[in-house]
Design a protein around this motif. Structure first.
Motif, PDB file in Angstrom:
ATOM      1  N   ASP A 172       0.824  -1.340   0.036  1.00 56.15           N
ATOM      2  CA  ASP A 172      -0.029   0.008   0.265  1.00 56.15           C
ATOM      3  C   ASP A 172       1.085   1.287   0.055  1.00 56.15           C
ATOM      4  N   GLU A 199      -7.723 -10.168  -0.370  1.00 56.70           N
ATOM      5  CA  GLU A 199      -8.715  -9.115  -0.401  1.00 56.70           C
ATOM      6  C   GLU A 199      -8.870  -8.774   1.190  1.00 56.70           C
ATOM      7  N   ASP A 200      -8.760  -9.823   1.975  1.00 57.64           N
ATOM      8  CA  ASP A 200      -8.885  -9.670   3.473  1.00 57.64           C
ATOM      9  C   ASP A 200      -7.507  -9.047   4.034  1.00 57.64           C
ATOM     10  N   PRO A 203      -7.460  -4.536   0.961  1.00 58.66           N
ATOM     11  CA  PRO A 203      -8.563  -4.113   0.162  1.00 58.66           C
ATOM     12  C   PRO A 203      -7.857  -3.806  -1.293  1.00 58.66           C
ATOM     13  N   LEU A 204      -8.464  -4.311  -2.266  1.00 53.35           N
ATOM     14  CA  LEU A 204      -7.966  -3.793  -3.876  1.00 53.35           C
ATOM     15  C   LEU A 204      -7.916  -2.259  -3.976  1.00 53.35           C
ATOM     16  N   SER A 206      -6.878  -0.217  -1.760  1.00 53.69           N
ATOM     17  CA  SER A 206      -5.549   0.292  -1.142  1.00 53.69           C
ATOM     18  C   SER A 206      -4.415  -0.185  -2.002  1.00 53.69           C
ATOM     19  N   TYR A 261      -7.897 -12.048  -6.687  1.00 44.36           N
ATOM     20  CA  TYR A 261      -7.682 -10.820  -6.162  1.00 44.36           C
ATOM     21  C   TYR A 261      -8.228  -9.720  -6.969  1.00 44.36           C
ATOM     22  N   SER A 264     -11.943 -10.043  -8.024  1.00 42.85           N
ATOM     23  CA  SER A 264     -13.173 -10.054  -6.674  1.00 42.85           C
ATOM     24  C   SER A 264     -13.995  -8.987  -6.641  1.00 42.85           C
ATOM     25  N   GLU A 265     -13.652  -7.641  -7.006  1.00 43.25           N
ATOM     26  CA  GLU A 265     -14.460  -6.797  -6.572  1.00 43.25           C
ATOM     27  C   GLU A 265     -14.860  -6.218  -8.024  1.00 43.25           C
TER      28      GLU A 265
END
Length: 761
Positions: A172, A199-200, A203-204, A206, A261, A264-265
């Protein structure tokens, strides 16, 4: 979109095709800015409204016969009616480019457009995955390459930095100091998976940092990268630190987790293969991953056993070339399918001189639309230049390529770096496609009778649907000129090229219309395919036997001329200029490392790299890579002769002091030992020779290595290695009575045997 057929006059029957013995196919460069003649496409809108044939689903084009209420398909002849929308558009035909041009590029509306027609908002996404189970020298090279990449990325792009070894590191860089979150990789994760999902862990949003505000912080994060120590690897694997060598490279697990990853979102959803393609996108369309490897994966999922390279195949009676070409495990091919579904393109950069088993790894790159690069050392590596060049050129993503033909013939095999549609024939999905990427098809007749009407042209239609991300231009109320912001929008386009090929009246018209570079292009694809299936020796036999058959067929056609004595077998194609380079091209192909044997010292990873490189090149570039271009100069500012044969005799006869050899991956400037000492060496930067070198470098998909050699002062071995016409085809080097001359004679004998055998039947 450039398209080059192996010949421009098509044979009319299957018998005529067999009689000429020429490979029948086409090479297509779909994202090229212009066609093979330099003509740009006619641009327009309404790509979703182009009428389609009800029978073969071909697109309306300028070769179709138009009626008042309908049109006849140029490919299958079906009469189609216009719907109400098409009839209204016909009132203004000037806004319908497909009626006036056979090459069009049309915009397609994207669902979910926002902001006054600017399209779906999008941002280019790039991720660097760096191997930390490496040396300091490797890491310094990667840092240099990624700093070059940061300069090439356009503002507004999103960039993520990930490392892998026995653990995955996510960075990050959006805060004041870089923060890394580590997820440890179990030695065997097939059942339990990672202890924490990426992801945990982070967060993507970040993980993906905007280039325009975080470039300096990304550079600072790169400075913190260090190789993992033997103590760290030993603790992770449960071994003593002193017994742990370089390793702990959990590449397979890292790539699998990264693919999940990135999808995922956001991710990408395709609905492809239907008559009218529907394309649904969310905010991130395609992520491009640059994976840097210093060796074979040896930890976690996707581990590769490198011991197979050292096995004694001869003692077992096995063919080492055949044994080392297939993949060990299907892991990376299966992962490529997942990457395609997720919209993730992977480029693999292997920097190692050790066996890495690229035969297994290559699928992750080539089937996801990426490229495979191999550098055997860090000292003179062109990696920083290559990645800068890769990111500086435009590319399309989420592509679908479809080739259709008129009903009397059809596509056979298709070749290139794509993912074939699992449901529909002749539909290829390409996650990422740049202006150099080239694909090939060979053709077969649908029935032995060939073309039902020998006077009608054969028709080929190529449809290429793709997306690009473009900056959003806006004009403020107080400004009269538009400016470009760091916002981007997604544009979806449909490019259609329809070509006609006249039938040949006789075999001589076929031979006179041959494109030798495209013919070599199709031949190389076939050779790679058969080498992977049956081994390199079988591939070499295919090339030799094909040239022998072509010469036999050519001479049989010549015998219709009473002036040609029947006892004479012409192996130089003296009556057909279009075929005259083929013997040299085939000889050079047999000398190329692509087809050299294991016992000649060719490294299997280098062979795989060449297979991947050659199978993506357009025909002219491939021809240079196989048979380099040798140009002579009387001075740095004056060219003497545009092309010489690759032999010492050619150098002596030319009497020129300076030569430029272009072997695609290498550019060599050679001064002969007898060159006038007053000639400047190296040539000055403002001379004609340097200008030509710069132009050649700019037109490459990779960075060629530039070398200057003065024959009177330095070892000329690197230059003389390319003088292949004096080398034996079996790789025994410079020997008298060997080389191209003896190769011609062997081909002549083989062609004579074919002619005599067929004459006696």
């Amino acid at each position: 979109m450039a398209a080059r057929a192996t010949f421009s006059r098509f044979p009319v029957t299957a018998e005529a095709l067999e009689a000429c013995a020429v490979q029948w196919g086409i090479a297509v460069t779909p994202f090229a800015a212009a066609d093979e003649r330099g003509q740009a496409p006619a641009a327009g809108a309404g790509g979703d409204r182009v009428p389609r044939c009800e029978h073969c689903w071909a697109y309306l084009n300028s070769h179709c016969d138009m009626e008042r209420w309908g049109w006849s398909c140029a490919l299958c002849g079906t009469l189609n009616g216009f719907d109400d929308d098409a009839l209204r558009r016909l009132q203004h035909p000037e806004g319908w480019p497909e009626l006036t041009s056979s090459f069009v590029d049309l915009e397609i509306p994207v669902d979910g457009s926002e902001g006054a027609g600017d399209g779906v908002q999008a941002r280019p996404v790039y991720v660097a995955a760096v191997d930390l189970a490496c040396s300091e020298e490797f890491l310094e090279l990667i840092k240099s390459a990624l700093l070059a990449a940061l300069e090439a990325l356009i503002p507004g792009s999103l960039f993520g930095l990930m490392t892998f070894s026995h653990k995955i590191g996510l960075y990050d860089v959006q805060g004041p100091i870089p923060v890394v979150k580590n997820v440890f990789i179990p030695p065997d994760t097939e059942e339990d998976g990672l202890p924490v999902a990426l992801e945990d862990a982070m967060p993507l949003l970040s993980f993906l940092a905007p280039i325009d505000t975080c470039k300096d912080r990304i550079a600072a994060a790169l400075d913190t990268l260090r190789p993992t120590s033997s103590w760290e690897r030993g603790a992770a694997s449960g071994q003593e630190p002193d017994t742990v060598l370089l390793g702990g490279r959990g590449f397979g697990t890292a790539m699998s987790a990264l693919t999940d990853y990135l999808s995922s979102e956001y991710g990408t959803t395709f609905a492809l293969g239907r008559p009218n393609y529907i394309f649904f996108l969310k905010k991130i369309q395609t992520a491009r991953v640059f994976a840097f490897l210093s060796g074979a994966p040896d930890y976690g999922d996707g581990q590769l056993d490198t011991r197979r390279y050292g096995e004694q195949y001869a003692s077992k009676g096995e063919d080492p070339d055949l044994a080392l070409l297939p993949e060990q495990i299907p892991f990376y091919k299966d992962l490529a399918a997942v990457a395609v579904q997720a919209g993730v393109c992977v480029d693999i950069f292997a920097i190692t001189d050790e066996y890495t088993d690229l035969a297994s790894l290559k699928f992750l790159s080539i089937e996801s639309g990426g490229s495979l690069f191999l550098y055997t050392n860090t000292d003179d590596s062109t990696l920083p230049q290559d990645i800068y060049r890769l990111l500086s050129r435009p590319y399309a993503f989420g592509c679908v390529l479809r080739l259709r033909t008129s009903s009397d013939f059809e596509p056979g095999n298709s070749y290139g770096h794509f993912f074939p549609d699992p449901q529909y024939e002749h539909v290829q999905h390409i996650i990422c496609c740049d202006s150099f990427a080239t694909y090939a098809y060979d053709f077969n007749f649908s029935h032995p009778e060939g073309f039902s009407r020998h006077t009608d042209p054969a028709v080929v239609q190529i449809a290429f649907q793709y997306s690009v991300i473009e900056p959003v231009k806006h004009t403020s109320e107080n400004e009269t000129q538009s400016s470009t912001s760091n916002m981007f929008c997604l544009k979806r386009r449909l490019r259609i090229r329809t070509l006609q090929y006249r039938p040949a009246k006789n075999i001589n018209e076929i031979y006179d219309s041959v494109d030798p570079e495209t013919l070599l292009h199709i031949l190389v694809h076939k050779v790679i395919l058969i080498s992977l299936d049956k081994g390199v020796k079988e591939g070499r036999s295919l090339v030799h036997d094909w040239l022998s058959l072509l010469i036999a067929r050519y001479n049989q056609a010549l015998r219709s001329d009473a002036r040609i004595p029947e006892s004479h077998v012409d192996v130089d194609f003296l009556q057909c200029p279009q075929l005259q380079m083929l013997p040299q091209l085939v000889f050079a192909l047999l000398r190329n490392p692509l087809l050299q044997l294991h016992e000649e010292g060719i490294h299997p990873d280098y062979r795989i790299y060449l297979q991947c490189l050659f199978s993506a090149l357009e025909p002219s570039s491939l021809a240079k890579a196989i048979y380099p271009v040798l140009v002579s100069y009387s001075s740095p500012d004056k060219q003497a002769f545009p092309r010489h044969t690759l032999s010492r005799a050619a150098l002596i006869m030319s009497e020129s002091p300076i030569f430029l050899l272009d072997a695609f991956t290498n550019l060599i400037v050679y001064y002969s030992p007898s060159a006038d000492p007053s000639l400047p060496f190296p040539p000055p930067h403002d001379c004609l020779l340097r200008t030509m070198i710069n132009e050649l470098k700019q037109g490459r998909c990779i960075t060629p290595k530039l070398t200057f050699i003065h024959g009177g002062r330095e070892d000329p071995a690197l230059f003389e290695r390319y003088l292949i016409e004096e080398q034996d085809v079996d790789g025994t080097g410079f020997t008298s009575g060997k080389g191209f001359v003896s190769f011609r004679e062997s081909i002549r004998h083989a062609a004579t045997d074919i002619i005599e055998t067929e004459s006696s039947i």
